[in-house]
Design a protein around this motif. Structure first.
Motif, PDB file in Angstrom:
ATOM      1  N   THR A  55     -40.469  12.582 -45.745  1.00 38.04           N
ATOM      2  CA  THR A  55     -41.199  12.901 -46.973  1.00 38.04           C
ATOM      3  C   THR A  55     -40.962  11.837 -48.038  1.00 38.04           C
ATOM      4  O   THR A  55     -41.907  11.421 -48.734  1.00 38.04           O
ATOM      5  CB  THR A  55     -40.796  14.290 -47.506  1.00 38.04           C
ATOM      6  OG1 THR A  55     -40.803  15.216 -46.427  1.00 38.04           O
ATOM      7  CG2 THR A  55     -41.759  14.773 -48.571  1.00 38.04           C
ATOM      8  N   ASP A  83     -42.260  20.184 -48.910  1.00 39.71           N
ATOM      9  CA  ASP A  83     -42.618  18.763 -48.790  1.00 39.71           C
ATOM     10  C   ASP A  83     -44.022  18.507 -49.340  1.00 39.71           C
ATOM     11  O   ASP A  83     -44.259  17.507 -50.011  1.00 39.71           O
ATOM     12  CB  ASP A  83     -42.558  18.310 -47.330  1.00 39.71           C
ATOM     13  CG  ASP A  83     -41.131  18.282 -46.808  1.00 39.71           C
ATOM     14  OD1 ASP A  83     -40.200  18.479 -47.614  1.00 39.71           O
ATOM     15  OD2 ASP A  83     -40.958  18.064 -45.594  1.00 39.71           O
ATOM     16  N   GLU A 128     -47.333  14.001 -41.866  1.00 45.80           N
ATOM     17  CA  GLU A 128     -45.897  14.247 -41.665  1.00 45.80           C
ATOM     18  C   GLU A 128     -45.736  15.280 -40.571  1.00 45.80           C
ATOM     19  O   GLU A 128     -46.126  16.433 -40.709  1.00 45.80           O
ATOM     20  CB  GLU A 128     -45.217  14.734 -42.952  1.00 45.80           C
ATOM     21  CG  GLU A 128     -43.736  15.033 -42.708  1.00 45.80           C
ATOM     22  CD  GLU A 128     -42.920  15.317 -43.947  1.00 45.80           C
ATOM     23  OE1 GLU A 128     -43.422  15.169 -45.069  1.00 45.80           O
ATOM     24  OE2 GLU A 128     -41.739  15.689 -43.776  1.00 45.80           O
TER      25      GLU A 128
END
Ligand code: MG
Ligand code: ZN
Length: 229
Positions: A55, A83, A128
């Protein structure tokens, strides 16, 4: 020497089922890739274990590139939006993908996220993945570049213990190099370990705390000169 229990070929449960799942995933990934190409979007799949700095790296990439490109971040997480909220502060579009109990993103989840996104308004999608160094490697998402983040604080054996995900990587980021000496873990050692399993992987040392190495990551990902569509 420690005693060793080893699995034999075919002994692991559901091996055929797993192969079918992976095949279906490959098909979905190919569709994602095609859709992204059609819209002139570059996508990056960021993998790495929990706490390695995925992150933080994404935040720095977004800060560096948001003036130049239209960016969306897809954030895979089991249940939280921690995040996603961190990234959203930087004023880019963030899509939270909660996987429930699943320990990786797959191409179907990405297809769903793409479906809810206005692709005509984007140049770059940063994904991510769920924090885990094992199965995310097996499930391609349709991204152009796959990046694995490890940090020196995870110790000297992360590459040797998880060779498969590093075989899949285009770029490997070794993060927290400002702590290298304190941890007694050398960047060069980790880089050699990566290049032993994957000679083509570009390896970059970073400190997301100080910003060291972020320009080199951008260069390695070949996103310093994306042509706006
Ligand atoms: Mg994270
Ligand atoms: Zn998994």
């Amino acid at each position: 020497m420690a005693k060793l229990v080893k699995h034999d070929e075919g002994e692991v449960f559901d091996i055929e089922l797993e192969e079918n799942i992976l095949k279906a995933n490959e098909d979905a990934a190919a569709k994602n890739r095609e859709l992204l190409r059609k819209h002139g979007i570059k996508a990056i799949d960021i993998m790495g274990s929990i706490g390695s700095g995925k992150t933080s790296l994404i935040e720095l990439l977004v800060q560096k590139l948001k003036g130049k490109y239209r960016i969306a971040v897809f954030n895979g997480d089991l249940t939280t939006t921690i995040d996603a909220d961190r990234v959203a502060r930087h004023g880019v579009e963030v899509v939270q993908i909660n996987t429930g109990k699943e320990c990786h993103l797959d191409a179907n989840l990405i297809a769903k996220a793409l479906d809810g996104t206005n692709l005509d308004k984007l140049d770059l999608i940063i994904i991510e993945n769920v924090g885990n160094l094992i199965c995310p490697g097996e499930f391609r998402l349709g991204a152009d570049e796959r990046l694995v983040v490890i940090s020196v604080t995870e110790g000297p054996y992360m590459v040797l213990k998880h060779p498969f995900i590093f075989m899949e990587a285009d770029v490997v980021v070794i993060n927290k190099i400002d702590l290298s000496q304190a941890m007694g873990v050398e960047f060069e050692k980790l880089r050699n370990d990566v290049n032993k399993v994957n000679a083509k992987a570009k390896v970059v040392g970073t400190s997301c705390r100080t910003g060291t190495g972020i320009s080199e990551v951008v260069e390695a990902l070949q996103i310093d000169n994306l042509r706006r569509q």
